[in-house]
Design a protein around this motif. Sequence first.
Motif, PDB file in Angstrom:
ATOM      1  N   CYS A 180      62.702   9.849  27.289  1.00 34.64           N
ATOM      2  CA  CYS A 180      61.790   8.747  28.835  1.00 34.64           C
ATOM      3  C   CYS A 180      61.778   9.042  30.176  1.00 34.64           C
ATOM      4  CB  CYS A 180      60.938   7.795  28.066  1.00 34.64           C
ATOM      5  SG  CYS A 180      59.862   6.967  29.260  1.00 34.64           S
ATOM      6  N   PRO A 181      61.542   9.664  30.759  1.00 37.76           N
ATOM      7  CA  PRO A 181      61.774   9.813  32.399  1.00 37.76           C
ATOM      8  C   PRO A 181      61.227   8.126  33.250  1.00 37.76           C
ATOM      9  CG  PRO A 181      59.921  10.746  31.698  1.00 37.76           C
ATOM     10  CD  PRO A 181      60.019  10.389  30.563  1.00 37.76           C
ATOM     11  N   VAL A 182      62.064   8.055  33.805  1.00 40.69           N
ATOM     12  CA  VAL A 182      61.634   6.621  34.615  1.00 40.69           C
ATOM     13  C   VAL A 182      61.759   6.904  36.229  1.00 40.69           C
ATOM     14  CG1 VAL A 182      64.347   5.894  34.276  1.00 40.69           C
ATOM     15  CG2 VAL A 182      62.089   4.013  34.970  1.00 40.69           C
ATOM     16  N   ILE A 183      61.342   7.254  36.833  1.00 48.57           N
ATOM     17  CA  ILE A 183      60.630   7.082  37.904  1.00 48.57           C
ATOM     18  C   ILE A 183      60.714   5.871  38.910  1.00 48.57           C
ATOM     19  CG2 ILE A 183      59.831   8.598  39.556  1.00 48.57           C
ATOM     20  CD1 ILE A 183      57.957  10.479  37.602  1.00 48.57           C
ATOM     21  N   LEU A 184      61.542   5.726  39.930  1.00 45.59           N
ATOM     22  CA  LEU A 184      61.245   4.385  40.675  1.00 45.59           C
ATOM     23  C   LEU A 184      60.447   4.611  41.414  1.00 45.59           C
ATOM     24  CD1 LEU A 184      63.445   3.371  38.408  1.00 45.59           C
ATOM     25  CD2 LEU A 184      65.133   2.653  40.360  1.00 45.59           C
ATOM     26  N   PHE A 185      59.761   3.994  42.297  1.00 43.77           N
ATOM     27  CA  PHE A 185      59.160   4.565  43.805  1.00 43.77           C
ATOM     28  C   PHE A 185      60.097   3.108  45.018  1.00 43.77           C
ATOM     29  CE2 PHE A 185      56.057   5.492  40.451  1.00 43.77           C
ATOM     30  CZ  PHE A 185      56.045   7.145  41.492  1.00 43.77           C
ATOM     31  N   ARG A 186      60.957   4.209  45.450  1.00 43.15           N
ATOM     32  CA  ARG A 186      61.562   3.188  46.748  1.00 43.15           C
ATOM     33  C   ARG A 186      61.604   3.171  48.049  1.00 43.15           C
ATOM     34  NH1 ARG A 186      67.674   3.175  45.238  1.00 43.15           N
ATOM     35  NH2 ARG A 186      68.069   1.116  46.461  1.00 43.15           N
ATOM     36  N   PRO A 187      61.668   2.668  49.544  1.00 40.21           N
ATOM     37  CA  PRO A 187      61.533   2.594  50.654  1.00 40.21           C
ATOM     38  C   PRO A 187      62.700   3.609  51.067  1.00 40.21           C
ATOM     39  CG  PRO A 187      62.339   0.404  50.121  1.00 40.21           C
ATOM     40  CD  PRO A 187      62.347   1.250  49.553  1.00 40.21           C
ATOM     41  N   SER A 188      61.865   4.895  52.073  1.00 36.78           N
ATOM     42  CA  SER A 188      62.520   5.553  52.540  1.00 36.78           C
ATOM     43  C   SER A 188      63.922   4.905  52.721  1.00 36.78           C
ATOM     44  CB  SER A 188      62.132   5.935  54.235  1.00 36.78           C
ATOM     45  OG  SER A 188      60.692   6.727  53.941  1.00 36.78           O
ATOM     46  N   SER A 189      63.577   3.856  53.778  1.00 39.83           N
ATOM     47  CA  SER A 189      65.551   3.343  54.087  1.00 39.83           C
ATOM     48  C   SER A 189      66.055   3.138  53.400  1.00 39.83           C
ATOM     49  CB  SER A 189      65.270   1.526  53.939  1.00 39.83           C
ATOM     50  OG  SER A 189      64.795   0.855  53.411  1.00 39.83           O
ATOM     51  N   ALA A 190      66.165   3.703  51.738  1.00 31.68           N
ATOM     52  CA  ALA A 190      67.093   3.545  51.006  1.00 31.68           C
ATOM     53  C   ALA A 190      68.089   4.837  50.565  1.00 31.68           C
ATOM     54  CB  ALA A 190      66.327   3.061  49.570  1.00 31.68           C
TER      55      ALA A 190
END
Length: 244
Positions: A180-190
């Motif tokens: 299963c794919p897992v997609i994290l949405f993180r801030p650009s600062s990461a």
Amino acid sequence: GFFVLYLFSVFPRTLSPAAVGWGLVCAAMQIVNLDELKRNGALWQGRRNILATDRALASGWRVLDELLGGGWPRAALAEVLGESHQGLPLVLPLLARLSRELRWLAWVAPPYVPYAPALAARGLRVEQLLLIRDVSAGQRLWAAEQALKSAACSAVLVWPEQVRTAQLRRLQLAAEQGDCPVILFRPSSAAGQGSPAALRLRVRPAPQGLEVEVLKRRGAWGSETCTVPIQGGDGLSRGMAVAQ
């Protein structure tokens, strides 16, 4: 083709050749299947790498698939860096296709409540959406890991606040385990932080849609960009959700 990899180990220099003899150099041999490494995207190549069809999930955006060598990596960890809502339209065509399966589409701690009519208008079967809310910052990645390990999800989306490298590695292993794919949405600062993710993208609004920059892609170069022609741009993603 096959590549024969020789790993040599020699005695310390403090021992003279007379003491050990030149014939006592130890060699270990391992047979490595290059085609298998290429197929899994585990071999770096100095050109754009194309994922095997069974290792990629078409994004639904032709220009993005070309950039990613076929689409989103299957059974792997990916990160989308930008404002919390901006990357969502990138994955909607994939989610719409996966929603035809019997498995769940898990959303862990989204910053907005998904707006069902807008998602349905994009072809997503909202009855397959599993919304996991009211999860503490420290438990979000744990909840995502459990969803992946359950093998009951066709995709897992996460909006984390606290991220540790060890947790990301666990997510990658769980994604492989649950196929299963897992997609994290993180801030650009990461972007400046290290990550074991197979894919890292940075997104920004652009006049013609959404600009996508590859920060990292397993087995290939980063720093390539494209513009995904998302009609409505930033407003579209906001229109798919209402503030909590």
